[in-house]
Design a protein around this motif. Structure first.
Motif, mmCIF file in Angstrom:
data_model
loop_
_atom_site.group_PDB
_atom_site.id
_atom_site.type_symbol
_atom_site.label_atom_id
_atom_site.label_comp_id
_atom_site.label_asym_id
_atom_site.label_seq_id
_atom_site.Cartn_x
_atom_site.Cartn_y
_atom_site.Cartn_z
ATOM 1 N N GLU A 194 0.030 -13.163 42.360
ATOM 2 C CA GLU A 194 0.550 -12.348 41.227
ATOM 3 C C GLU A 194 -1.510 -12.477 41.186
ATOM 4 O OE1 GLU A 194 1.170 -12.870 36.789
ATOM 5 O OE2 GLU A 194 1.643 -14.330 38.487
ATOM 6 N N LEU A 195 -2.274 -11.454 40.549
ATOM 7 C CA LEU A 195 -3.271 -10.754 40.203
ATOM 8 C C LEU A 195 -3.488 -11.150 38.787
ATOM 9 C CD1 LEU A 195 -3.822 -7.301 42.464
ATOM 10 C CD2 LEU A 195 -3.801 -10.123 42.796
ATOM 11 N N GLY A 196 -4.174 -11.664 38.760
ATOM 12 C CA GLY A 196 -4.547 -12.327 37.085
ATOM 13 C C GLY A 196 -3.704 -12.924 36.237
ATOM 14 N N ALA A 197 -3.088 -13.934 36.824
ATOM 15 C CA ALA A 197 -1.773 -14.150 35.841
ATOM 16 C C ALA A 197 -1.667 -15.315 34.463
ATOM 17 C CB ALA A 197 -1.337 -15.489 36.791
ATOM 18 N N GLY A 198 -2.924 -14.607 33.858
ATOM 19 C CA GLY A 198 -3.133 -15.479 32.461
ATOM 20 C C GLY A 198 -2.936 -16.563 32.332
ATOM 21 N N ASN A 199 -1.697 -17.437 30.719
ATOM 22 C CA ASN A 199 -1.244 -18.348 31.060
ATOM 23 C C ASN A 199 -0.441 -19.196 32.268
ATOM 24 O OD1 ASN A 199 -3.141 -18.811 28.415
ATOM 25 N ND2 ASN A 199 -1.249 -18.270 27.396
ATOM 26 N N GLY A 200 0.231 -18.382 33.012
ATOM 27 C CA GLY A 200 0.814 -18.794 34.404
ATOM 28 C C GLY A 200 1.528 -18.526 34.152
ATOM 29 N N THR A 201 2.712 -18.037 32.622
ATOM 30 C CA THR A 201 3.494 -18.462 32.837
ATOM 31 C C THR A 201 4.554 -16.961 33.301
ATOM 32 O OG1 THR A 201 2.961 -18.110 29.898
ATOM 33 C CG2 THR A 201 5.345 -17.066 29.973
ATOM 34 N N LEU A 202 4.336 -15.961 33.507
ATOM 35 C CA LEU A 202 4.810 -15.189 34.371
ATOM 36 C C LEU A 202 5.684 -16.378 35.475
ATOM 37 C CD1 LEU A 202 6.318 -12.085 34.542
ATOM 38 C CD2 LEU A 202 4.289 -11.059 35.742
ATOM 39 N N ALA A 203 4.400 -15.656 36.305
ATOM 40 C CA ALA A 203 4.649 -17.645 37.164
ATOM 41 C C ALA A 203 5.542 -17.904 37.121
ATOM 42 C CB ALA A 203 3.276 -18.276 38.166
ATOM 43 N N LEU A 204 5.362 -18.882 36.065
ATOM 44 C CA LEU A 204 6.503 -19.740 35.981
ATOM 45 C C LEU A 204 7.751 -19.402 35.727
ATOM 46 C CD1 LEU A 204 7.023 -23.329 35.056
ATOM 47 C CD2 LEU A 204 7.205 -22.125 32.824
ATOM 48 N N ASN A 205 8.272 -18.876 35.019
ATOM 49 C CA ASN A 205 9.491 -17.573 34.630
ATOM 50 C C ASN A 205 10.112 -17.411 35.597
ATOM 51 O OD1 ASN A 205 8.467 -16.290 31.737
ATOM 52 N ND2 ASN A 205 9.003 -18.277 32.101
ATOM 53 N N ILE A 206 9.193 -17.156 36.612
ATOM 54 C CA ILE A 206 9.797 -16.455 37.909
ATOM 55 C C ILE A 206 9.796 -17.289 38.982
ATOM 56 C CG2 ILE A 206 8.750 -14.821 40.290
ATOM 57 C CD1 ILE A 206 7.164 -13.352 38.627
ATOM 58 N N LEU A 207 9.865 -17.843 39.191
ATOM 59 C CA LEU A 207 9.816 -19.608 40.307
ATOM 60 C C LEU A 207 10.810 -20.146 39.509
ATOM 61 C CD1 LEU A 207 6.206 -21.036 40.692
ATOM 62 C CD2 LEU A 207 7.867 -20.177 42.445
ATOM 63 N N ASP A 208 11.174 -20.585 37.774
ATOM 64 C CA ASP A 208 12.269 -21.859 37.325
ATOM 65 C C ASP A 208 13.222 -20.331 38.215
ATOM 66 O OD1 ASP A 208 10.567 -23.075 36.537
ATOM 67 O OD2 ASP A 208 10.091 -22.858 34.495
ATOM 68 N N TYR A 209 13.482 -19.405 37.424
ATOM 69 C CA TYR A 209 14.237 -18.144 37.601
ATOM 70 C C TYR A 209 14.694 -18.700 39.586
ATOM 71 C CZ TYR A 209 17.519 -14.530 38.182
ATOM 72 O OH TYR A 209 18.752 -13.357 38.281
ATOM 73 N N LEU A 210 13.917 -18.434 40.043
ATOM 74 C CA LEU A 210 13.989 -18.563 41.918
ATOM 75 C C LEU A 210 14.866 -20.244 41.934
ATOM 76 C CD1 LEU A 210 11.372 -17.068 43.798
ATOM 77 C CD2 LEU A 210 13.647 -15.692 42.903
ATOM 78 N N ARG A 211 14.533 -20.739 41.448
ATOM 79 C CA ARG A 211 15.196 -22.001 41.589
ATOM 80 C C ARG A 211 16.217 -22.375 41.023
ATOM 81 N NH1 ARG A 211 10.770 -26.553 39.801
ATOM 82 N NH2 ARG A 211 11.635 -25.454 37.777
ATOM 83 N N ALA A 212 16.461 -22.023 40.039
ATOM 84 C CA ALA A 212 17.777 -22.067 39.018
ATOM 85 C C ALA A 212 18.802 -21.511 39.933
ATOM 86 C CB ALA A 212 17.760 -21.781 38.018
#
Length: 540
Positions: A194-212
């Motif tokens: 991910e290029l320029g992830a801001g607060n990290g929200t998008l990364a967190l939402n993607i990883l939480d979704y994959l884990r669940a």
């Protein structure tokens, strides 16, 4: 009668290497200012910009300033520099990203939705979009956007990732994981950059979704963030660790994407969500008689005043972009009266007509990104989303919005030459042209475009021994919807298969395909996640 009048009014202009315009700026007001000293102007010369006071020549004092790049300004300058000159591209990038005084280093704050890490607005509880917008405005107040005093200050802005969390991020996760499961699982790791992830929200939402929902995929996920801002990189690291995503899964690289040097040979997905709108552009204008392009530069004097001027193209990146555009048959952005030679002659003969066309902003840094992807991520798939149009832009084609926040009110400006670090400068993206250039760059072998003026490169002859058989035959057997195969990359059948070419989707089309729309539906049936951001598109 008209031709006679034009002939009498015609004036000759001696061609110059550099021509300039002067601007005077402050942090809160913008006005054009003539030169402080008297300059004798040859009556046979005429303006290169009808909107400001000009000299037909650039002051030798300003031309004597050292020509610097954004890299030269990164470390030694703690405050905006004086007595230097630079390309417009370097001025914009320095104003946005300088680690000491840049906008993203000091002023920008991203709005976060209420609730816990993976919570947000309760969309089903809102009666309609007006009630939802009122809740967003209230959230702005809570985040402090109305606490400004005098002058430009901290700016809070929102993204669809933050407004519609976690559902927006989950839609992107569904898109990526469906591709991965179809093509690479379980033989390859699921690698996301991910290029320029801001607060990290998008990364967190993607990883939480994959884990669940896809724990077996999550176990093979390697998520890398490339972040230029030190404060944001620290916030991303803290937030993702707090969310339970450890070092094995998440890696945060604090660097500019343009300084990336690592090679990724494996298949991967590159994610750029509202990143390229802040990529620096170059400014070009064309001679109204010959259509010769001129590059835009700016000199900064002792008092910090900006002195824009133009010179013939000498920058390799600008030359490369213009060369690629000619090869793709994308015409330059010219008004109707400059598109034919007779009209140009008539226009150039008018009294007080400028010598140069209106400004055009070209995405040269975006070209740098495409080259980097081709070189360092040869097997990537790009998912890019950004604005296709923007209101309140400064004059010019593909021009940016330049804005700041004063006492909670967003104020647009009419020039890009503003005090560094206090203003957001964001550009629209021409997605059709981006698509063509992206596919063209990826199909070119690494190193072919080293000389931007070399137009002799053509398809290799089958008799050329220096080119592999696969590269020679790929264009004969690959359908037009696929790229040329990479040497050594085969499908499950053992035959070479090129990656499918990218496509453009509207914001609504993408989310209607991958989004869980019931989660963001309002009481009256409206869906802001689909209906908002009509000026946003996806490339995938």
């Amino acid at each position: 009668m008209l031709p006679t009048t034009l002939k009498q009014a015609r004036r000759c202009c001696q061609r110059r290497q550099s021509l300039k315009a002067y601007f005077a700026t402050s942090s809160t007001s913008w006005s054009d200012k003539p030169l402080s000293r008297k300059i004798e102007i040859d009556k046979e010369k005429f303006n290169f910009n009808p909107e400001v006071a000009f000299s037909a020549e650039v002051s030798q004092e300003h031309l004597s300033y050292p020509l610097v790049t954004v890299n030269d300004l990164e470390k030694p300058f703690k405050v905006p520099p004086t007595r230097v000159r630079m390309l417009v591209r370097d001025f914009i990038e320095d104003a946005l990203y300088n680690p000491h005084y840049g906008y993203f280093s000091k002023q920008a704050t991203i709005l976060t939705a209420p609730g816990e890490e993976n919570e947000g607005f309760d969309f089903n509880s809102f009666k309609d979009s007006a009630q939802f917008e009122a809740a967003v405005a209230k959230r702005y107040i809570e985040c402090g956007s109305m606490l400004e005093t005098d002058g430009p200050g901290r700016q809070i802005w929102h993204t669809p990732t933050e407004l519609f969390k976690p559902w927006y991020g989950q839609a992107i996760a569904r898109c990526l994981v469906s591709e991965y499961l179809l093509k690479y699982f379980p033989y390859e790791d699921f690698k996301i950059y991910e290029l320029g992830a801001g607060n990290g929200t998008l990364a967190l939402n993607i990883l939480d979704y994959l884990r669940a929902h896809y724990p077996e995929v999550y176990d093979r996920t390697v998520y890398t963030i490339i972040e230029i801002s030190a404060p944001l990189a620290h916030a991303q690291r803290t937030r993702l660790r707090r969310g339970g995503h450890g070092h094995r899964t998440v890696n945060i690289e604090h660097r500019s994407v343009f300084a990336w040097t690592k090679m990724e040979h494996a298949p991967c997905y590159v994610l750029a969500s509202e990143v390229i709108d802040n990529f620096a552009h170059d400014l070009v204008r064309y001679d109204v008689r010959t259509l010769e392009p001129f590059q835009g530069l700016v000199a900064i004097d002792d008092e910090g005043e900006f002195v824009p001027y133009y010179s013939r193209i000498t920058d390799p990146l600008i030359a490369s972009f213009l060369t690629f555009r000619r090869r793709l048959k994308h015409p330059p952005a010219l008004p109707w009266y400059l598109r034919t030679s007779p009209l140009r002659g008539v226009y150039a003969s008018l009294p007080f007509a400028p010598n140069l066309s209106p400004p055009e902003y070209i995405p040269t840094r975006l070209l740098s990104l495409l080259r980097m992807l081709r070189t360092h991520f040869p097997r990537h798939r790009l998912l890019l989303t950004d604005f296709s149009s923007l209101p309140d832009a400064v004059p010019g084609y593909n021009a940016p919005v330049v804005q700041t926040s004063i006492r909670g009110t967003m104020v647009p400006c009419k020039t890009i030459f503003v005090r560094q670090g206090y203003f957001d400068i964001l550009f629209p993206t021409a997605f059709e042209q981006l698509h063509d250039m992206y596919e063209y760059v990826l199909e070119r072998p690494v190193g072919v475009d080293a000389d931007p003026d070399d137009l002799t490169h053509a398809r290799a002859s089958p008799l050329t021994s220096s080119t592999s058989p696969l590269s020679l035959g790929s264009r004969f057997f690959s359908p037009s919807s696929r790229r040329s195969p990479l040497d050594g990359v085969t499908s499950a059948s053992g035959l070479p298969v090129g990656e499918r070419k990218s496509s453009i989707f509207s914001h609504a089309e993408f989310l209607e395909t991958y989004g869980d729309l019931e989660k963001t539906r309002l009481g009256n049936g409206e869906n802001p996640m689909v209906g908002f951001y009509e000026n946003v598109k996806f490339l995938f």
